[in-house]
Enzyme design. Structure first.
Site, short mmCIF file in Angstrom:
data_model
loop_
_atom_site.label_atom_id
_atom_site.label_comp_id
_atom_site.label_asym_id
_atom_site.label_seq_id
_atom_site.Cartn_x
_atom_site.Cartn_y
_atom_site.Cartn_z
N GLY A 12 0.84 -1.21 0.00
CA GLY A 12 0.00 0.00 0.00
C GLY A 12 0.87 1.25 0.00
N ASP A 75 1.94 -7.13 -5.68
CA ASP A 75 2.45 -8.36 -6.30
C ASP A 75 3.62 -8.96 -5.53
OD1 ASP A 75 0.85 -8.70 -8.72
OD2 ASP A 75 1.65 -6.73 -9.25
N GLY A 111 5.47 -5.11 6.01
CA GLY A 111 5.82 -6.48 6.37
C GLY A 111 5.88 -7.43 5.18
N GLY A 112 4.89 -7.34 4.29
CA GLY A 112 4.84 -8.22 3.12
C GLY A 112 6.05 -8.00 2.22
N ASP A 135 0.62 1.55 9.16
CA ASP A 135 0.20 0.68 10.26
C ASP A 135 1.22 0.63 11.41
OD1 ASP A 135 -1.84 0.11 8.49
OD2 ASP A 135 -0.98 -1.79 7.83
N GLY A 178 -5.03 0.15 9.94
CA GLY A 178 -3.98 -0.38 10.81
C GLY A 178 -3.77 -1.87 10.63
N HIS A 179 -4.60 -2.47 9.76
CA HIS A 179 -4.55 -3.91 9.48
C HIS A 179 -4.75 -4.67 10.78
CE1 HIS A 179 -4.02 -7.17 6.84
NE2 HIS A 179 -2.87 -7.59 7.32
O1 F6P Z 1 -1.09 -1.67 5.12
C1 F6P Z 1 -1.62 -0.41 4.89
C2 F6P Z 1 -3.12 -0.50 4.77
O2 F6P Z 1 -3.61 0.82 4.53
C3 F6P Z 1 -3.84 -1.13 5.94
O3 F6P Z 1 -4.02 -0.25 7.00
C4 F6P Z 1 -5.13 -1.56 5.29
O4 F6P Z 1 -5.69 -2.65 5.96
C5 F6P Z 1 -4.69 -1.95 3.91
O5 F6P Z 1 -3.48 -1.30 3.66
C6 F6P Z 1 -5.67 -1.58 2.82
O6 F6P Z 1 -5.20 -2.11 1.64
P1 F6P Z 1 -5.68 -1.70 0.19
O7 F6P Z 1 -5.19 -0.32 -0.11
O8 F6P Z 1 -5.06 -2.71 -0.71
O9 F6P Z 1 -7.17 -1.74 0.21
#
Ligand code: F6P
Length: 373
Positions: A12, A75, A111-112, A135, A178-179
């Protein structure tokens, strides 16, 4: 010998990415005479060899801008959708690294991304990573850039929600990103004076939350702000997920494991982020009108805060030194006001969650905030 460096941003997007790219690029070029290229859209751009030159022109004027000039994607090198199929593209990526004569690849991510970068390091590539995510959940670093900006946005939202909640005598539930970690909701909740803060690290009881709102109402404050992390869970949901996880881990049967893993994922998706349910239940239990605000991607947009610009620039310039010194296979971690190299194998597979004795939690309790437990 001149070094050739590649940079990519993955996962993200986060405010501060461009400040970090600029910091790495300028220090690499000015201090060490290195040559830099950017790969577009994360590991996909490296796989497809889509390149953007990074030089004094492209690095100029980006310190204060949001998003990432390189684009990003989620990816993974070993699990990429190509032509409608999920494929392991690691070999292609390794090939492209060598075809571009890279001496080092810098991966900016959460982290990913750390895990994906480690996967490439194990294949012999020289890798350095920077920790970024709103996060703040990357292990082995005091902070990640992007967090401070998102915190500011969430606090501003809570401030604004206060006046409307107060005027209408309502409960306003505000869902904060914040996941799986509660840093953003907790930080924003304490700074914004939320009356209830719910985070994934502390499973909550709906009746306890409702009681605290009723107590406020009885004391002449018929409005409440509930700051809830997107990953927060009720006790029931938490226990169900825990049980499903145990069952999945206990089985040795491969087919059964896959089935239980799917069940766990579905359960997890169903139970987390259930803030609409939370708002409705609180309305029923308290008799007060409630509304839900989901801050969503607003928290990741726009110009980085001063603190994030500073942090990302410092991590970026330290990264240039690490490249020069050949400190490969490391994340440039924050340690107080300094940086330290942390081996990627120590970073991956861990989440930095809010510890139960954290100072922010103690303060929240001491000012009378309900944490749902
Ligand atoms: O990891 C950052 C984050 O914004 C998280 O807080 C959230 O859960 C996730 O990414 C949302 O992901 P996406 O933008 O792929 O919907």
């Amino acid at each position: 010998m001149k070094k050739y460096i590649g940079i990519l941003t993955s996962g993200g997007d986060t405010p501060g990415l461009n400040s970090a790219i600029r910091g790495i690029g300028k220090a690499c070029i000015n201090k060490y005479g290195m040559q830099i290229v950017g790969f577009l859209d994360g590991f996909r751009g490296l796989m497809e060899n889509r390149i953007m030159p990074l030089n004094s022109n492209t690095l100029s004027g980006i310190l204060t801008t949001g998003g990432t000039i390189l684009g990003t994607s989620r990816d993974k090198p070993y699990k990429m959708m190509v032509g409608g199929k999920i494929m392991d593209m690691t070999d292609v990526i390794v090939d492209n690294y060598h075809k571009n004569h890279l001496d080092c690849l810098i991966c900016l991510g959460g982290g990913g991304t750390q895990k994906n970068a480690y996967h490439l390091a194990k294949r012999g590539l020289n890798i350095i990573t920077l920790p970024k995510t709103i996060d703040n959940d990357v292990a082995m670093t005091d902070r990640t850039f992007g967090f401070d900006t998102a915190l500011g946005i969430a606090v501003d939202a809570i401030d604004r929600l206060h006046s409307t909640a107060h005027s209408h005598h309502r409960i306003i539930v505000v869902e904060i990103m914040g996941h799986r970690a509660g840093w953003l909701a907790l930080g924003a909740g304490v700074s914004g004076g939320a009356d209830v803060i719910l985070i994934p690290e502390i499973p909550y009881d709906l009746n306890i939350v409702a009681d605290s709102i009723m107590n406020r109402s009885r004391s002449g404050k018929p409005f409440s702000i509930v700051a809830v992390a997107e990953g927060a869970l009720t006790h029931e949901a938490y226990n169900k997920i825990k049980k499903a996880k145990k069952e999945m881990q206990a089985t040795d049967d491969k087919k059964q494991k896959i089935k239980l893993k799917k069940h766990l994922k579905a359960l997890d998706n169903k139970c987390t982020g259930n803030t609409a349910f939370l708002a409705k239940e609180l309305e029923k239990l308290t008799g007060l009108e409630s509304r839900l605000t989901i801050l969503g991607h607003l928290q990741r947009g726009g110009s980085p805060s001063a603190a994030d610009r500073l942090l990302a620039t410092c991590l970026g310039t330290a990264c240039a030194d690490y490249i020069h010194e050949g400190k490969y296979g490391n994340m440039v971690a924050v340690n107080g006001d300094e940086t330290i190299p942390v081996p990627l194998e120590k970073v991956i597979g861990k989440l930095k969650l809010v510890p139960p004795d954290h100072a922010w939690l103690r303060s929240a309790r001491e000012v009378g905030t309900c944490l749902g437990d």
